[in-house]
Each structure stands twice: as C-alpha cells, then as structure tokens.
Design an enzyme around this catalytic site. Sequence first.
Site, PDB file in Angstrom:
ATOM      1  N   SER A  36       2.321  -5.315  -3.629  1.00 23.35           N
ATOM      2  CA  SER A  36       0.918  -5.678  -3.816  1.00 23.35           C
ATOM      3  C   SER A  36       0.717  -7.180  -3.580  1.00 23.35           C
ATOM      4  CB  SER A  36       0.459  -5.239  -5.220  1.00 23.35           C
ATOM      5  OG  SER A  36      -0.938  -5.296  -5.333  1.00 23.35           O
ATOM      6  N   HIS A  77      -0.617   3.481  -4.907  1.00 25.84           N
ATOM      7  CA  HIS A  77      -0.226   2.067  -4.906  1.00 25.84           C
ATOM      8  C   HIS A  77       0.824   1.850  -5.998  1.00 25.84           C
ATOM      9  CE1 HIS A  77      -1.018  -2.192  -4.029  1.00 25.84           C
ATOM     10  NE2 HIS A  77      -1.043  -2.416  -5.321  1.00 25.84           N
TER      11      HIS A  77
END
Length: 422
Positions: free
Chosen positions: A261, A402
């Site tokens: 991320s 994610h």
Amino acid sequence: MKKIALLIIFVMVMQVAWSQAEANYDESKVPDFELPDPLKTFNGKKIRNSKKWTKKGRQELLDFFTENVYGEVPGELKIASAQIVEQSENALNGKAKRRQVELTFKKGNRNLHFFILMYLPKSVEKAPVFLGYNFYGNHTITEDVNVIISEAWSRDNPSFGIINNQLTEQSRGVRTNRWAIEKMIDAGIGLATIYYGEVDPDKDDFTDGVHPFFYVDNQQQPAASEWGSISAWSWGLSRALDYFETYSEVDENKVIVFGHSRLGKTSLWAGASDERFAGVISNCSGCGGAALSKRKFGETVGRINSSFPHWFCKNFRNFNNNEEALPVDQHELLALIAPRPLYVASAEEDQWADPKGEFLSAFYASKVYDLFDKKGITSDKMPAVNEPIQNTVSYHIRTGKHDVTDFDWEQYINWAKEQVLK
C-alpha cells in the site's frame, strides 16, 4: 474516549467510502492518454543503450521525480549509534536468531530512534533479508512476547486495541497474517522490519519525525520541492541499509526492499533512489506507486494529495486533476530500478489501486530492462488471476482484497531465490 475514537474511525471510513464511490472504475471511461517513452529524453533524444540510459535518461527522470513527486531529502543525517538491545539464538521454535537493534540519530538538541526487528535463519551465516516497514509496530507482526512495543505515535485502531494513539500489548500479533516469517526462514531468507511511525508519524504534521532535523531558521515545514512522508520513510530504509553494511549477520548486497500500500509506494521510491537495494517489491501500491497516473482509474493524483497531503512534496499538487500535464508516469519510476529485479503485485478486488494500471506500468518499464538484456513483461495482456509472471520484472494479480497474503509471500520468496539471490 473510546466512543470518540470509534466515531473518528467511522468518519474516516465513510470519507474513504465516499471518495471511492466517486472514483472511476469503468475502463470505458479511462481517458485517451499518451505515455511518455522512457527511452526518450525530455528534449526528444533517443536512448539506445544501457550506458546512455544510466548517464542521461535515468538521471533526468530521477531528478523530476525527486523535485516534483516525492521530494528531495534536504541534507544528510548519519547514524549516531546502533545498539542491539535484545537478542536470542533460539527464536521461532529454534529456527531463527532474533535481533532488535536501536538506531539513533542526533542533531542539535534533537534525537530520533527507530528499532529494526530481525529474524535471521540459523542455517545462513550472512543472510539475505526482506526489509520492509509495518503499520502498527514490530510487535504486531509476531506473537513473540519478546518483541518490544514501540512508544511512538500510532493511528488509532480500536479493533487492535489502539486508542489515544498508543500501541499496547493488546495489539501483539494482530498482523501475523501479513508476514510469512517462517516461510522466509525456511527458504534461507531473513526478515528485517521497522515501525514506520518511528521514522515519521503518518499524519499531516511536519513538526515531528525526521523532518525538523533539517529545518533552517524559522522553517515549519518542508519547502515545495522537499520531502514528504514517503520520501522520509524511504530515507529510513536507506539508513537501515547503512547499518547492514556494518553488520556481519546480514548480506548487505542482498537486501530486498518490500512494501504494501503506501509502504509499497515507499519501497518503490527507496529502490529507485537508492541503487544499493538488490531487489524491490511493490504490493498493491496504487496511485503514486506502481499504477499509471494518466489512466485516472481508482485513486487519482488529486484524491491522494487531498486525502494524504503529507505523503508527497507540495509540487506534486500541480498535477491534481491535471495528470495529462505530467511529463512522466509511474512506469518510469519502475524503470529507475533497472536492471535490478522488480516485483509488482495486485489484488483482484483492489480496484482502488488499479491493478491494470499497475500491470501496464510494469509492462512499459520492461523496455528499459531490455537495454540490460533482462527479461521483463513481454505482453500487454494481463495474466490470469493467481498465475504469476516471474522474470527480472515480475507481476501477479491474485484473488482477494487489498492485503498481503501467504500466496504473495510464496511468489516473492521463489522470485527472490531465482532473480536476486543466485
């Protein structure tokens, strides 16, 4: 106080949900755009060989990204002291050695400390390592009760027992799912990790962390071309590498920088700006990381700069809702890592990070790797889900959201053994 913390988390989640709902997820609405050619200089001259790339092309791209995206580190700050504050020869059920090292930096009356947690395989005298930051403290990546809990500021996360911006025992081991430590050790590779908040707290405040060490006169924040938090976190990774160059149990020539991320954006910039890193891994890094900005798919430059104004340098805001004016794109950031091995990874459900844009970025960066006779991504057709492409430039998109999973680490370990450690 707990109700207030929960309310803040709720508001933040709703803000993210709203912004994501407004984002474009329709490929038919991706604007027409022309990507800059990494094998052409800004004045249009062709780059035909690796020597010209290294001397001319790479440098002008690095300068642009430094001055207009991530920001320049405005000085030098060396390690004042390094101390092993805790160690064991019998960690992970006897498989590994554990080391906890405190690095200290000093300037004037300021002091900065951050801790590197290392698990190193007993089977290797001088170990290669994956080096990467974690989001909530070294103690969260393992259930090992000997791992020190950081006293640094943290984002609140009541589900982890983190309130009032303080890390606690309750959060020990809450992120073990993201770190396949035993798989690494079994493969003969160590792990070195740092809590990123010790280098620079992840908030729009430049009065703490490493930034004030470089202020002059009455400066209160970095200048427009100076570093944001991503560049500061990258700086910290390079300082860890400085330490490894002095430490006999780590092979400083085989340090692979990893990030997920926002920390995947960080690992890419660290690998691009510091050529000592032997390999680079970007996991779901999205906008400002591996994804092409000009696609305007999912998160965009304007959205990221408004939601997280401290991550990039102020000059990057010139391209808010104006990506077409960028003379570069993120495939050229990836190209700065050439000829060293690079792995870009996406998740099928993580459309906010634009998996297709991440893949295409790796594809278009590959022409620079060709100059070095290194194999990259050879087709612009995305691979099937869970079917990795593994070359010097590698890519996979996996099922799921994610996150970082065992599947991801299995690919990174295999790739590291084939592309970095041979």
